[in-house]
Scaffold this motif. Structure first.
Motif, PDB file in Angstrom:
ATOM      1  N   CYS A  85       0.831  -1.197   0.000  1.00 24.06           N
ATOM      2  CA  CYS A  85       0.000   0.000   0.000  1.00 24.06           C
ATOM      3  C   CYS A  85       0.866   1.247   0.000  1.00 24.06           C
ATOM      4  O   CYS A  85       1.771   1.394   0.801  1.00 24.06           O
ATOM      5  CB  CYS A  85      -0.923   0.012   1.206  1.00 24.06           C
ATOM      6  SG  CYS A  85      -1.908   1.528   1.255  1.00 24.06           S
ATOM      7  N   ALA A 119      -0.761   4.352  -0.082  1.00 21.00           N
ATOM      8  CA  ALA A 119      -1.647   5.480   0.225  1.00 21.00           C
ATOM      9  C   ALA A 119      -1.227   6.171   1.524  1.00 21.00           C
ATOM     10  O   ALA A 119      -0.361   5.695   2.254  1.00 21.00           O
ATOM     11  CB  ALA A 119      -3.095   5.010   0.276  1.00 21.00           C
ATOM     12  N   ALA A 176      -2.200   6.826   4.690  1.00 22.90           N
ATOM     13  CA  ALA A 176      -2.088   6.314   6.061  1.00 22.90           C
ATOM     14  C   ALA A 176      -0.886   5.386   6.192  1.00 22.90           C
ATOM     15  O   ALA A 176      -0.237   5.340   7.242  1.00 22.90           O
ATOM     16  CB  ALA A 176      -3.371   5.599   6.470  1.00 22.90           C
ATOM     17  N   CYS A 177      -0.581   4.670   5.140  1.00 25.98           N
ATOM     18  CA  CYS A 177       0.591   3.792   5.189  1.00 25.98           C
ATOM     19  C   CYS A 177       1.875   4.602   5.017  1.00 25.98           C
ATOM     20  O   CYS A 177       2.894   4.295   5.641  1.00 25.98           O
ATOM     21  CB  CYS A 177       0.457   2.671   4.167  1.00 25.98           C
ATOM     22  SG  CYS A 177      -0.787   1.453   4.695  1.00 25.98           S
ATOM     23  N   CYS A 195      -4.603   1.564  -0.705  1.00 24.58           N
ATOM     24  CA  CYS A 195      -5.426   1.260   0.464  1.00 24.58           C
ATOM     25  C   CYS A 195      -6.029  -0.142   0.435  1.00 24.58           C
ATOM     26  O   CYS A 195      -6.691  -0.547  -0.503  1.00 24.58           O
ATOM     27  CB  CYS A 195      -6.531   2.278   0.687  1.00 24.58           C
ATOM     28  SG  CYS A 195      -7.219   2.115   2.356  1.00 24.58           S
ATOM     29  N   LEU A 196      -5.757  -0.856   1.503  1.00 22.61           N
ATOM     30  CA  LEU A 196      -6.313  -2.193   1.698  1.00 22.61           C
ATOM     31  C   LEU A 196      -7.293  -2.202   2.867  1.00 22.61           C
ATOM     32  O   LEU A 196      -7.753  -3.254   3.298  1.00 22.61           O
ATOM     33  CB  LEU A 196      -5.183  -3.202   1.956  1.00 22.61           C
ATOM     34  CG  LEU A 196      -4.259  -3.493   0.764  1.00 22.61           C
ATOM     35  CD1 LEU A 196      -2.976  -4.184   1.229  1.00 22.61           C
ATOM     36  CD2 LEU A 196      -4.968  -4.344  -0.276  1.00 22.61           C
ATOM     37  N   GLY A 197      -7.598  -1.009   3.397  1.00 18.68           N
ATOM     38  CA  GLY A 197      -8.512  -0.941   4.540  1.00 18.68           C
ATOM     39  C   GLY A 197      -7.855  -1.377   5.835  1.00 18.68           C
ATOM     40  O   GLY A 197      -8.535  -1.739   6.792  1.00 18.68           O
ATOM     41  N   LEU A 198      -6.529  -1.326   5.870  1.00 18.42           N
ATOM     42  CA  LEU A 198      -5.775  -1.705   7.073  1.00 18.42           C
ATOM     43  C   LEU A 198      -5.003  -0.482   7.574  1.00 18.42           C
ATOM     44  O   LEU A 198      -3.841  -0.580   7.967  1.00 18.42           O
ATOM     45  CB  LEU A 198      -4.804  -2.848   6.753  1.00 18.42           C
ATOM     46  CG  LEU A 198      -5.411  -4.089   6.106  1.00 18.42           C
ATOM     47  CD1 LEU A 198      -4.318  -5.087   5.728  1.00 18.42           C
ATOM     48  CD2 LEU A 198      -6.411  -4.755   7.049  1.00 18.42           C
ATOM     49  N   CYS A 199      -5.647   0.667   7.545  1.00 13.63           N
ATOM     50  CA  CYS A 199      -4.957   1.940   7.710  1.00 13.63           C
ATOM     51  C   CYS A 199      -4.590   2.250   9.149  1.00 13.63           C
ATOM     52  O   CYS A 199      -3.894   3.229   9.406  1.00 13.63           O
ATOM     53  CB  CYS A 199      -5.813   3.063   7.145  1.00 13.63           C
ATOM     54  SG  CYS A 199      -6.862   2.558   5.790  1.00 13.63           S
ATOM     55  N   ALA A 253       0.601  -1.574   5.169  1.00 16.49           N
ATOM     56  CA  ALA A 253      -0.182  -2.757   4.831  1.00 16.49           C
ATOM     57  C   ALA A 253       0.298  -3.368   3.529  1.00 16.49           C
ATOM     58  O   ALA A 253       0.787  -2.668   2.637  1.00 16.49           O
ATOM     59  CB  ALA A 253      -1.655  -2.372   4.704  1.00 16.49           C
ATOM     60  N   SER A 288      -7.973   6.495   1.501  1.00 17.18           N
ATOM     61  CA  SER A 288      -6.974   6.094   2.477  1.00 17.18           C
ATOM     62  C   SER A 288      -7.421   6.566   3.845  1.00 17.18           C
ATOM     63  O   SER A 288      -8.002   7.637   3.984  1.00 17.18           O
ATOM     64  CB  SER A 288      -5.640   6.736   2.137  1.00 17.18           C
ATOM     65  OG  SER A 288      -4.772   6.651   3.249  1.00 17.18           O
ATOM     66  N   GLY A 289      -7.182   5.730   4.848  1.00 10.43           N
ATOM     67  CA  GLY A 289      -7.543   6.116   6.207  1.00 10.43           C
ATOM     68  C   GLY A 289      -8.957   5.724   6.582  1.00 10.43           C
ATOM     69  O   GLY A 289      -9.412   6.032   7.676  1.00 10.43           O
TER      70      GLY A 289
HETATM   71  S1  FES Z   1      -3.782   3.512   3.488  1.00 10.05           S
HETATM   72 FE1  FES Z   1      -2.704   1.650   3.426  1.00 10.05          FE
HETATM   73  S2  FES Z   1      -4.222   0.269   4.002  1.00 10.05           S
HETATM   74 FE2  FES Z   1      -5.331   2.120   3.950  1.00 10.05          FE
END
Ligand code: FES
Ligand SMILES: Cc1cc2nc3c(=O)[nH]c(=O)nc-3n(C[C@H](O)[C@H](O)[C@H](O)COP(=O)(O)O)c2cc1C
Ligand code: SF4
Lengths: 147, 509
Positions: free
Chosen positions: A77, A79, A81-82, A116-120, A125, B180-181
């Motif tokens: 990921c 995105a 948050a990661c 994004c994998l929804g593991l933010c 992730a 994201s998030g």
């Molecule tokens: S930003 Fe990486 S899993 Fe959501």
């Protein structure tokens, strides 16, 4: 079953549905690892669309591809948050450890970015084949493909 | 004895499957008769895998557990080093107002019996007894606004569809959750899928639709599997099908899977995708409410919007509207993500401040360093700084400070974040995901990356160019991908201008 038979089976199974194309492409890809060119004609005939229209749809979506990926696929990921948990540096180290760059397949391993994998809340992730991995490290991911 | 080991994707990514296997084998070794329930996650992601053991006093939590911690769970649970006490007494959990997520983590997600025992189906039963008019008024009076990002009142959308004349109408649940998030849609679908099904059924009943779709992003295989199983179970039990709950009108749901395009979360792009086309954005009007899937009047709502509807019908619109601030009524499942100590899902009434969530509930950064910025509302949302920690979280409250609530993801960054790089990423992401329908987004985003690079290389004219470009994108884009991408860029630029300039040269000694 031959490839052609399997293709016509999948096409026939979905053709009656509304908006059948995406489910059809997903199932073809699950069966063959890609959308084989041999499937294009049967799909167009079943859905009454042109080759250009089909090509346009396949090209639009990140998921669909014309050739299979490596035996192992690592998705990391990229995105925000990661990134906040150091994904960019993790990915750079992973690329060096594996000798594979993002977007490439080398030998049995495909490395690709995902957004994004929804593991933010537990990044960085990643996904290795069908396994999700939280708080990923290059060592852990490299180990997963060796296993 | 019941032991709960979450089957939620985040818990599994943190090792819950191995823990569940260890629990089963330890119980086997000891000849104990236990039932392992793969529940949803309680949302305290830093404690996952969070195992719960049912006792007379209530459910006791242990976490974060590894397989090696499992034997002690059976030998000496009282003195277990990872014992957390009663799960619902953990401050992070106890401080919440869980309406939409009331059952998530508590029940077996695929047990209709559990679902009903915890209040499920009460909303649909009440809706079935109400007049068509009263149903729509209920949604309007609740003040429920779309949780997917735009915050449009759900009741008004439903009224429009209800008023349209057509042989068939459609309810589409937007489960594309690409921001994201954010992971609330995923957690809801994995932890309480019948809530979404019930909400869609009430929507169908209220607007006169018989056909339903859930469009789930392909990055969520776990949620897809749970939703498919739940729809099958609902059909088998006569909840869905030719007659809702056996005596209502027909309504059924089909699960559809996206294919890796962020823009397909935009509702008209999603409809094109559902129809089997390229996911390009459609010009509005016509509104999807009048001319949606295959030209039929269509409700498109986010997972959380729909999954909140059963609570509203079960407890009444007034009870829901009693929560919140200003025009943001009810609760929001905020998602604390990125560099945060206590990351996870925290449902609370609108009106909580940003600082309460990030510093109080979230405990500051995971790294222990100072918070530098918080991006709210996904990749198209603005970056806020600790100077905004007094901001109340609500649609209008965030808009006043040039930001959005969006899908309520809060991504926290510590002081090592490079805000210029993050702004560049926002433009890069927009370029990558642009559907190509309009020039400001398709070309502008690529130009945006170049201009930010030029600024960081020291070009003195580039800042004016970037601001002009953002102006054009904001006003000239067809949808919010191009239209909102300037939010993260300009907010970062305004708060951290130095990070858009070349790194200062070291002074020679
Ligand atoms: S930003 Fe990486 S899993 Fe959501
Ligand atoms: C680029 C883009 C992406 C979007 N992604 C999502 C999404 O993933 N999920 C979602 O519910 N809404 C998303 N939306 C908002 C939808 O267009 C739409 O407003 C929403 O589905 C309506 O449902 P609601 O009123 O219940 O929020 C997105 C919008 C844009 C412009
Ligand atoms: S703003 Fe971008 S994504 Fe939206 S319609 Fe225009 S090109 Fe497509």
């Amino acid at each position: 079953m031959s490839q052609a038979e399997r293709i016509s089976e999948i096409v026939a199974c979905h053709r009656g549905r509304e908006g059948a194309l995406l489910p059809m492409l997903h199932e073809l890809q699950a069966a063959f690892g890609c959308v084989p060119v041999e499937a294009h004609k049967p799909i167009c005939a079943a859905l009454g669309i042109t080759a250009a229209e089909l090509q346009g749809v396949i090209a639009f979506y990140e998921d669909f591809r014309a050739a299979p990926q490596g035996r192992h696929v690592i998705r990391v990921c990229r995105a925000e948050a990661c990134q906040a948990m150091g994904a960019e540096a993790m990915i750079a180290r992973l690329e060096r450890a594996l000798g594979v760059r993002l977007g490439e397949t080398v030998g049995a391993v495909t490395l690709e970015a995902v957004y994004c994998l929804g593991l933010c809340a537990c990044g960085p992730a990643a996904q290795v084949d069908d396994r999700l991995i939280a708080r990923a490290t290059p060592e852990r991911l490299a180990e997963e493909v060796r296993a | 004895m019941k032991i709960y080991v979450p089957g939620d994707a985040a818990a599994r990514a943190l090792g819950a499957d191995a823990v569940a296997a260890a629990v089963a084998s330890q119980a086997g070794l000891r000849g104990l008769d236990i039932e392992i329930v793969r529940n949803g996650s309680r949302g305290m992601i830093w404690l996952e895998p969070l195992v719960e053991v049912e006792t007379e006093a209530g459910r006791i939590g242990f976490g974060p557990l590894e397989p090696a911690d499992v034997p002690a769970l059976f030998d000496a649970p009282e003195t277990h080093p990872k014992a957390l006490g009663l799960v619902e007494e953990i401050p992070f959990f106890k401080a919440q107002t869980r309406l939409t997520f009331a059952r998530v983590g508590r029940i077996d997600p695929l047990s209709l019996a559990d679902y009903e025992a915890e209040g499920g189906l009460a909303g649909l039963r009440r809706a079935l007894e109400m007049s068509a008019e009263a149903r729509l008024d209920e949604v309007l009076a609740s003040g429920l606004r779309g949780r997917g990002g735009a915050g449009f009142p759900a009741g008004i959308k439903w009224k429009t569809v209800a008023g349209a004349k057509a042989a068939q109408k459609v309810v589409v649940c937007n489960a594309d959750e690409g921001d994201s998030g954010t992971f609330a849609d995923r957690m809801l679908m994995e932890g309480d899928p019948f809530a979404l099904i019930e909400g869609m059924a009430i929507a169908g009943l209220s607007v006169g639709a018989t056909q339903g779709f859930v469009y789930i992003r392909s990055e969520y295989p776990n949620a897809i599997a749970v939703m498919r199983a739940a729809c099958d179970a609902a059909r088998g039990a006569g909840l869905l099908g030719p007659a809702l709950l056996g005596n209502g009108p027909a309504f059924d749901i089909e699960i559809r899977v996206g294919a890796g395009a962020y823009v397909c979360g935009e509702e008209t792009s999603l409809l094109n995708s559902l129809e089997g086309k390229r996911g390009t954005v459609r010009a509005k009007p016509p509104l999807p409410a009048l001319h949606g899937f295959m030209g039929r009047p269509t409700v498109v709502n986010n997972v959380l919007t729909l999954a909140t509807v059963p609570w509203i019908f079960a407890h009444g619109a007034e009870a829901y509207a009693a929560f919140g601030v200003g025009r943001s009524r009810g609760t929001m499942p905020f998602q604390l993500a990125g560099n945060i100590r206590h990351g996870g899902l925290f449902e609370t009434a609108f009106g909580t401040t940003l600082g309460d969530l990030v510093e109080g509930i979230g405990g500051g950064t995971a790294s222990g360093r100072p918070v530098k910025a918080v991006q709210i509302g996904g990749p198209l949302g603005a970056y806020f700084t600790p100077a905004d920690f007094d901001m109340k979280l609500g649609y209008e409250e965030c808009a006043e400070r040039d930001g959005i609530v969006g899908h309520a993801g809060l991504v926290v960054f510590d002081d090592t974040a490079d805000m210029g790089a993050l702004a560049r990423f926002a433009m890069e992401f927009c370029a990558h995901e642009s559907c190509g329908m309009c020039t400001p987004c398709r070309i502008g985003s690529t130009r945006g990356v170049e201009v930010i690079d030029a600024m960081r290389a020291g070009d003195p004219e580039a800042e004016t160019l970037l601001r002009d470009l953002c102006e054009v994108m904001t006003h000239g884009s067809l949808c919010a991908l191009g239209g909102f991408a300037p939010y993260p860029v300009l907010s970062a630029l305004n708060a951290f201008p130095a990070e858009f300039r070349p790194p200062r040269k070291e002074v020679a000694e």
